[in-house]
Design a protein around this motif. Sequence first.
Motif, PDB file in Angstrom:
ATOM      1  N   GLY A 292     -37.191  52.690  49.277  1.00 56.43           N
ATOM      2  CA  GLY A 292     -37.226  51.359  49.602  1.00 56.43           C
ATOM      3  C   GLY A 292     -36.215  50.533  48.043  1.00 56.43           C
ATOM      4  O   GLY A 292     -35.533  49.961  48.752  1.00 56.43           O
ATOM      5  N   ARG A 293     -36.468  50.601  47.072  1.00 54.78           N
ATOM      6  CA  ARG A 293     -35.854  50.352  46.283  1.00 54.78           C
ATOM      7  C   ARG A 293     -33.859  50.780  46.045  1.00 54.78           C
ATOM      8  O   ARG A 293     -32.815  49.740  46.254  1.00 54.78           O
ATOM      9  N   ARG A 294     -34.165  51.865  46.949  1.00 57.99           N
ATOM     10  CA  ARG A 294     -32.687  52.968  47.050  1.00 57.99           C
ATOM     11  C   ARG A 294     -31.396  52.268  47.452  1.00 57.99           C
ATOM     12  O   ARG A 294     -30.942  51.594  47.657  1.00 57.99           O
ATOM     13  N   VAL A 295     -32.522  51.589  48.912  1.00 58.39           N
ATOM     14  CA  VAL A 295     -31.479  51.575  50.215  1.00 58.39           C
ATOM     15  C   VAL A 295     -32.977  50.332  50.888  1.00 58.39           C
ATOM     16  O   VAL A 295     -33.528  50.467  51.506  1.00 58.39           O
ATOM     17  N   PRO A 296     -32.855  48.807  50.110  1.00 57.93           N
ATOM     18  CA  PRO A 296     -33.344  48.025  50.306  1.00 57.93           C
ATOM     19  C   PRO A 296     -33.918  47.346  52.815  1.00 57.93           C
ATOM     20  O   PRO A 296     -34.738  47.466  52.392  1.00 57.93           O
ATOM     21  N   ALA A 297     -32.653  48.019  52.641  1.00 53.83           N
ATOM     22  CA  ALA A 297     -33.365  47.443  54.416  1.00 53.83           C
ATOM     23  C   ALA A 297     -33.632  48.435  54.994  1.00 53.83           C
ATOM     24  O   ALA A 297     -33.756  48.438  56.332  1.00 53.83           O
ATOM     25  N   LEU A 298     -34.121  50.036  54.688  1.00 55.18           N
ATOM     26  CA  LEU A 298     -34.517  51.009  54.895  1.00 55.18           C
ATOM     27  C   LEU A 298     -35.928  51.149  55.986  1.00 55.18           C
ATOM     28  O   LEU A 298     -36.368  50.760  55.216  1.00 55.18           O
ATOM     29  N   LYS A 299     -35.765  51.435  56.940  1.00 55.12           N
ATOM     30  CA  LYS A 299     -37.314  51.900  57.381  1.00 55.12           C
ATOM     31  C   LYS A 299     -37.534  53.198  57.064  1.00 55.12           C
ATOM     32  O   LYS A 299     -37.084  53.888  57.145  1.00 55.12           O
ATOM     33  N   VAL A 300     -39.035  53.116  56.188  1.00 56.16           N
ATOM     34  CA  VAL A 300     -39.106  54.510  55.807  1.00 56.16           C
ATOM     35  C   VAL A 300     -40.605  54.124  56.388  1.00 56.16           C
ATOM     36  O   VAL A 300     -41.251  53.925  56.794  1.00 56.16           O
ATOM     37  N   MET A 301     -41.014  56.111  57.142  1.00 55.25           N
ATOM     38  CA  MET A 301     -42.114  56.075  57.512  1.00 55.25           C
ATOM     39  C   MET A 301     -42.597  57.510  56.761  1.00 55.25           C
ATOM     40  O   MET A 301     -41.852  57.645  56.281  1.00 55.25           O
ATOM     41  N   THR A 302     -43.768  57.946  56.258  1.00 50.15           N
ATOM     42  CA  THR A 302     -44.677  58.516  55.709  1.00 50.15           C
ATOM     43  C   THR A 302     -45.649  59.894  56.467  1.00 50.15           C
ATOM     44  O   THR A 302     -45.514  59.284  57.389  1.00 50.15           O
ATOM     45  N   ASP A 303     -44.797  61.018  55.694  1.00 49.47           N
ATOM     46  CA  ASP A 303     -45.801  62.124  57.201  1.00 49.47           C
ATOM     47  C   ASP A 303     -46.758  63.336  56.242  1.00 49.47           C
ATOM     48  O   ASP A 303     -46.321  63.373  54.540  1.00 49.47           O
ATOM     49  N   LEU A 304     -48.160  63.466  55.876  1.00 52.60           N
ATOM     50  CA  LEU A 304     -48.757  63.665  54.822  1.00 52.60           C
ATOM     51  C   LEU A 304     -49.337  64.762  55.709  1.00 52.60           C
ATOM     52  O   LEU A 304     -50.472  65.272  57.153  1.00 52.60           O
TER      53      LEU A 304
END
Length: 295
Positions: free
Chosen positions: A77-89
């Motif tokens: 999120g810091r690298r690309v502020p407008a990025l939509k990020v999802m996580t998967d464990l």
Amino acid sequence: MGTVELPVVVGVDGSEAASGALDWAAELAGRRGLPLRIVHASLWERYEGYVPATAADRPAERLRGEAVLATAAERAGRRVPALKVMTDLAADDAVTALLRAGQSAEALVVGSRGRGEFASLLLGSVGLGIAARAQCPVVVVRGRPENVRGGTHRVVVGIAERERSGEQEPAPPSAAAAFALREARLRGGELEAVHAWRCAGPEDHRTREDHARRAAELLDETLGGAAAAGLPPVPVTHRPVEGPARKALLDASAHADLLVVGARRRQGHFGMQLGLVNHAVLHHAECPVAVVPVS
């Protein structure tokens, strides 16, 4: 009905190599206007040969995985502020988890080394296993820092020999060439298409000029659709090189932000095989390598 946006998928394990892959994947997703899906496999350490002291403690292992994902999501999120990020464990080994995620991905991105006792290898078991079997393009983030950061503004694609179609119209770019062309366009850089050729031996009666001319024709044919209507033009350099393909591509990787190769994967005695040239660039290239499946 609109088209489904496939995410860029990146595998993380808390290592420095994975952090570099995460940064690269975030920028790739940002350039393409796609979401980023960050995957951590809870069995990652065991798969790479690293067994934590609390290996039998599943809750502690899960907590560690959640912490790795939270840190990675914040970094992306810091690298690309407008990025939509999802996580998967994922409760699986890294190769299985990432191959599954790659079934619905624009691209899979991994680092060149893992965390475990095999981290000193040139390419970790995870990266090699995914590059050999994924259904989507796989990017292994490796090479010199200036190349990884994108300082050359050049994408290189390796063009292999292929049979002529017999058609008069220019053939469309191959999957690897199309991937490389898009990356060069989105980066505002240039595309260098490399084709290596060699005389077959004493029985080969074609001259060196014949071989060089055939190589140039092949490059023209493969990139026949490079000037896509309505899209910014991409400067394209055709570079036929006499010599082994491995050396030609490794030399070209020294002045590239990304090296793209096609992979016609084949089943062998020891599982899926990538071929000697692709193995060489995955282990020794001086920039990130994208392996693109071709039919």
